[in-house]
Enzyme design. Structure first.
Site, PDB file in Angstrom:
ATOM      1  N   HIS A 289      89.469  33.375  89.723  1.00 35.92           N
ATOM      2  CA  HIS A 289      88.781  33.886  88.522  1.00 35.92           C
ATOM      3  C   HIS A 289      89.648  35.018  87.959  1.00 35.92           C
ATOM      4  O   HIS A 289      90.829  34.809  87.711  1.00 35.92           O
ATOM      5  CB  HIS A 289      87.377  34.315  88.959  1.00 35.92           C
ATOM      6  CG  HIS A 289      86.401  34.620  87.880  1.00 35.92           C
ATOM      7  ND1 HIS A 289      86.613  34.335  86.557  1.00 35.92           N
ATOM      8  CD2 HIS A 289      85.163  35.207  87.933  1.00 35.92           C
ATOM      9  CE1 HIS A 289      85.563  34.723  85.835  1.00 35.92           C
ATOM     10  NE2 HIS A 289      84.676  35.272  86.653  1.00 35.92           N
ATOM     11  N   HIS A 330      91.524  25.357  84.199  1.00 37.59           N
ATOM     12  CA  HIS A 330      90.291  26.070  83.887  1.00 37.59           C
ATOM     13  C   HIS A 330      89.135  25.094  84.001  1.00 37.59           C
ATOM     14  O   HIS A 330      89.296  23.917  83.670  1.00 37.59           O
ATOM     15  CB  HIS A 330      90.342  26.648  82.457  1.00 37.59           C
ATOM     16  CG  HIS A 330      89.356  27.731  82.251  1.00 37.59           C
ATOM     17  ND1 HIS A 330      88.045  27.484  81.924  1.00 37.59           N
ATOM     18  CD2 HIS A 330      89.484  29.071  82.354  1.00 37.59           C
ATOM     19  CE1 HIS A 330      87.412  28.629  81.832  1.00 37.59           C
ATOM     20  NE2 HIS A 330      88.256  29.613  82.084  1.00 37.59           N
ATOM     21  N   ASP A 387      95.213  34.186  82.006  1.00 35.17           N
ATOM     22  CA  ASP A 387      95.887  35.032  82.990  1.00 35.17           C
ATOM     23  C   ASP A 387      97.374  34.761  83.094  1.00 35.17           C
ATOM     24  O   ASP A 387      98.096  35.502  83.742  1.00 35.17           O
ATOM     25  CB  ASP A 387      95.245  34.832  84.369  1.00 35.17           C
ATOM     26  CG  ASP A 387      93.844  35.385  84.394  1.00 35.17           C
ATOM     27  OD1 ASP A 387      93.641  36.444  83.796  1.00 35.17           O
ATOM     28  OD2 ASP A 387      92.962  34.751  84.988  1.00 35.17           O
TER      29      ASP A 387
HETATM   30  N1  CMC Z   1      97.588  24.091  90.325  1.00 34.31           N
HETATM   31  C1  CMC Z   1      97.623  22.854  90.862  1.00 34.31           C
HETATM   32  N2  CMC Z   1      96.604  21.971  90.829  1.00 34.31           N
HETATM   33  C2  CMC Z   1      95.479  22.372  90.221  1.00 34.31           C
HETATM   34  C3  CMC Z   1      95.362  23.631  89.621  1.00 34.31           C
HETATM   35  C4  CMC Z   1      96.466  24.506  89.686  1.00 34.31           C
HETATM   36  N3  CMC Z   1      96.391  25.722  89.143  1.00 34.31           N
HETATM   37  N4  CMC Z   1      94.126  23.762  89.089  1.00 34.31           N
HETATM   38  C5  CMC Z   1      93.495  22.604  89.327  1.00 34.31           C
HETATM   39  N5  CMC Z   1      94.304  21.753  90.007  1.00 34.31           N
HETATM   40  C6  CMC Z   1      94.009  20.379  90.394  1.00 34.31           C
HETATM   41  C7  CMC Z   1      93.061  20.318  91.583  1.00 34.31           C
HETATM   42  O1  CMC Z   1      93.782  20.315  92.804  1.00 34.31           O
HETATM   43  C8  CMC Z   1      92.324  19.027  91.318  1.00 34.31           C
HETATM   44  O2  CMC Z   1      93.188  17.967  91.650  1.00 34.31           O
HETATM   45  P1  CMC Z   1      92.565  16.565  92.218  1.00 34.31           P
HETATM   46  O3  CMC Z   1      91.687  16.055  91.123  1.00 34.31           O
HETATM   47  O4  CMC Z   1      93.769  15.723  92.487  1.00 34.31           O
HETATM   48  O5  CMC Z   1      91.815  16.948  93.458  1.00 34.31           O
HETATM   49  C9  CMC Z   1      92.178  19.016  89.793  1.00 34.31           C
HETATM   50  O6  CMC Z   1      93.289  19.789  89.311  1.00 34.31           O
HETATM   51  C10 CMC Z   1      90.875  19.634  89.297  1.00 34.31           C
HETATM   52  O7  CMC Z   1      90.797  20.956  89.804  1.00 34.31           O
HETATM   53  P2  CMC Z   1      89.465  21.662  90.305  1.00 34.31           P
HETATM   54  O8  CMC Z   1      89.792  22.727  91.296  1.00 34.31           O
HETATM   55  O9  CMC Z   1      88.481  20.624  90.720  1.00 34.31           O
HETATM   56  O10 CMC Z   1      88.977  22.296  88.949  1.00 34.31           O
HETATM   57  P3  CMC Z   1      87.933  23.461  88.820  1.00 34.31           P
HETATM   58  O11 CMC Z   1      87.363  23.358  87.464  1.00 34.31           O
HETATM   59  O12 CMC Z   1      86.965  23.453  89.961  1.00 34.31           O
HETATM   60  O13 CMC Z   1      88.822  24.803  88.983  1.00 34.31           O
HETATM   61  C11 CMC Z   1      90.202  26.659  88.503  1.00 34.31           C
HETATM   62  C12 CMC Z   1      89.277  25.563  87.920  1.00 34.31           C
HETATM   63  C13 CMC Z   1      90.492  27.706  87.410  1.00 34.31           C
HETATM   64  C14 CMC Z   1      89.493  27.386  89.659  1.00 34.31           C
HETATM   65  C15 CMC Z   1      91.525  25.998  88.988  1.00 34.31           C
HETATM   66  O14 CMC Z   1      92.156  25.336  87.915  1.00 34.31           O
HETATM   67  C16 CMC Z   1      92.494  27.007  89.624  1.00 34.31           C
HETATM   68  O15 CMC Z   1      92.348  27.324  90.816  1.00 34.31           O
HETATM   69  N6  CMC Z   1      93.473  27.544  88.823  1.00 34.31           N
HETATM   70  C17 CMC Z   1      94.378  28.562  89.336  1.00 34.31           C
HETATM   71  C18 CMC Z   1      93.681  29.914  89.316  1.00 34.31           C
HETATM   72  C19 CMC Z   1      93.560  30.479  87.912  1.00 34.31           C
HETATM   73  O16 CMC Z   1      94.527  30.515  87.155  1.00 34.31           O
HETATM   74  N7  CMC Z   1      92.349  30.988  87.596  1.00 34.31           N
HETATM   75  C20 CMC Z   1      92.092  31.694  86.325  1.00 34.31           C
HETATM   76  C21 CMC Z   1      91.129  30.953  85.439  1.00 34.31           C
HETATM   77  S1  CMC Z   1      91.111  31.678  83.794  1.00 34.31           S
HETATM   78  C22 CMC Z   1      90.397  33.239  84.011  1.00 34.31           C
HETATM   79  C23 CMC Z   1      88.936  33.141  84.139  1.00 34.31           C
HETATM   80  O17 CMC Z   1      88.274  32.915  83.109  1.00 34.31           O
HETATM   81  O18 CMC Z   1      88.430  33.273  85.263  1.00 34.31           O
END
Ligand code: CMC
Length: 468
Positions: A289, A330, A387
């Site tokens: 986050h 995201h 970010d």
């Molecule tokens: N790098 C590599 N793979 C990723 C990433 C990433 N940053 N983000 C998502 N994925 C993959 C994930 O492994 C999954 O793959 P598969 O379908 O093969 O299992 C797919 O994409 C969907 O990801 P998810 O984790 O199910 O998606 P989510 O909506 O639950 O998570 C997130 C969103 C922001 C937590 C995630 O994208 C992440 O961890 N990003 C990196 C951390 C980050 O930059 N966070 C800041 C968000 S913006 C600030 C805010 O508003 O908080």
């Protein structure tokens, strides 16, 4: 939605009869455009669930309130809530597919370009842009309430060796009170947060607490507390002040994100809203986050040179490696995060104006280009988020990485206050979700002497949950 469209509630596909099934329940659109009929195929019971529409389009929601009576024994299961709207809100609108973000209807691009953080904070709370007079009064109220009591200062010193987010959370809690008559009005937290955040920075680097200078405008006051010497000397820089103000605007609200929904959950127990803000601060700290901005800079430092980018992209794609490309992806945006687009545009001009050359900007740009073309990221719609570039600007301003998330919170306080004021005192129920229990079935207590004897406690197989 019209006609007989079916809604996939399972993600498991269509069965041979054409209905989509989850266990024995089929959900399909009813005959009108504004409801869904849910049928329990075990009993034949049906529930008509209204479809509610957003004023802006985007997605509609199924109102689950009528799911009682014959359906009282059934709950919905949606871990992490990717398919759940937790509340109704009038504050912020996001269209993640189109990359749209609006506060009270105003596009973020226009607010970033034409408003100040004080105007935006007023807008988020009140729902309308302020007149000149209203803005003046609001700014004065923020200045008048910028002080914090001694307990807050003591907490900041006591926690000086901790991460600034821990210091801020504890300092905010030092303002919370059980007695409603002694509570800080939630919007005064917008006034106090700069004093807390800036002094968490000062005290954690070994400097003394600095009182807010009420004669300076809001954002300049914050920067002065951050960077003034012990005598309070600080030469303001318009470039820095505008860039900081802009960062606050971009972070000011983001509808029901993890920290805001945490804060709304906490306040649903009728606790002091200030305690709910502290809970929001804790949720924001996590690297998935608000903590991602700190993690992005650490990642760019670790990558070090452009030629090592492919190695890190490969790691991000490797499911056996927990590494993720920080600043990418995201929950809501399946397109460019509009905040990232604005921050990216600012990065160049701010670095140039400050005379800073950061090779990390080149690494960030190249990483973005590679990831945007890579099939893994394209297929999953993983784009840079807010970010990804903010840390580069904040570092150019001389903030260390552990201050990036506190600065996110400093902007987000405006949204947290608006979101809490939207629910405080409303007859909303306490937030209390159900669960699908899959633990052991009822069993009798086993005396100490008998434990470890397989017959007495039963085999592991006896405790296996029913498959979902
Ligand atoms: N790098 C590599 N793979 C990723 C990433 C990433 N940053 N983000 C998502 N994925 C993959 C994930 O492994 C999954 O793959 P598969 O379908 O093969 O299992 C797919 O994409 C969907 O990801 P998810 O984790 O199910 O998606 P989510 O909506 O639950 O998570 C997130 C969103 C922001 C937590 C995630 O994208 C992440 O961890 N990003 C990196 C951390 C980050 O930059 N966070 C800041 C968000 S913006 C600030 C805010 O508003 O908080």
């Amino acid at each position: 939605m019209t006609g007989h469209d079916t809604q996939d509630v399972s993600g498991r596909g269509i069965d041979e009869t054409g209905g989509r099934q989850y266990g024995k329940v089929t959900a399909s659109a009813s005959y009108g455009p504004s409801s869904v009929t849910l049928r329990d195929n075990r009993t034949g019971a049906e529930a008509e669930l209204p479809i509610l529409s957003s004023t802006e389009g985007g997605f509609d929601v199924i109102d689950m309130k009528p799911l009682s009576g014959d359906f009282n024994h059934l709950k919905t299961l949606d871990p992490g809530y990717p398919h759940t709207a937790s509340t109704v809100s009038n504050i912020t609108y996001i269209d993640g597919e189109k990359g749209i973000l609006q506060y009270r209807g105003y596009p973020i691009e226009q607010l970033a370009e034409q408003s100040t953080f004080m105007e935006t904070a007023f807008l988020l709370r009140e729902g309308e842009l302020p007149t000149q007079e209203q803005l003046g009064l609001f700014e004065q109220e923020m200045a008048d309430n910028a002080d914090v009591p001694d307990e807050v200062v003591d907490v900041l010193y006591a926690m000086r060796s901790k991460h600034p987010m821990a210091m801020i959370s504890a300092a905010v809690m030092a303002l919370a009170d059980e007695n409603p008559d002694r509570r800080v009005p939630p919007h005064h937290m917008i006034a106090k947060m700069p004093t807390i955040v800036a002094n968490a920075f000062r005290i954690s680097r070994g400097d003394d607490f600095m009182e807010p200078d009420k004669n300076r405008p809001y954002t300049e006051r914050f920067l002065q507390m951050c960077f003034a010497d012990e005598d309070g000397c600080y030469e303001s820089s318009p470039v820095l002040t505008v860039a900081m103000d802009n960062i606050f605007i971009l972070h000011a609200d983001h509808e029901q994100n993890a920290s805001t929904s945490t804060a709304r959950t906490v306040v649903s127990t009728d606790v002091d809203p200030v305690a709910a803000i502290a809970s929001g601060v804790n949720a924001l700290w996590g690297p998935k986050h608000g903590g991602a901005n700190q993690a992005v800079l650490q990642m760019l430092d670790e990558i070090g040179t452009v030629d090592r980018i492919p190695e890190f992209v490969a790691r991000a794609k490797d499911k056996d490696d927990p590494f993720r490309l920080m600043g990418f992806g995201h929950r809501i945006y399946k397109n460019f995060d509009p905040r990232a687009r604005i921050i990216k545009e600012h990065a160049d001009s701010v670095l140039e104006a400050l005379g800073v050359q950061d090779e990390k900007l080149a690494i960030a740009r190249e990483l973005e280009q590679i990831a945007l073309k890579d099939e893994y990221f394209v297929a999953r719609k993983l784009y840079p988020n807010v970010d990804f570039y903010s840390g580069i600007i904040l570092r150019a301003m001389d903030f260390p990485p552990n201050m990036f998330t506190p600065i996110f919170e400093q902007g987000r306080i405006a949204g947290q206050v608006a979101q809490l004021e939207e629910v405080v005192g409303k007859p909303d129920p306490i937030t209390r979700p159900y669960q699908l229990y899959q633990g052991p079935r009822r069993r009798d207590f086993v005396s100490m002497e008998s434990r470890g004897i397989e017959d007495a406690i039963g085999t592991t197989e006896d405790h296996q949950p029913e498959p979902v």
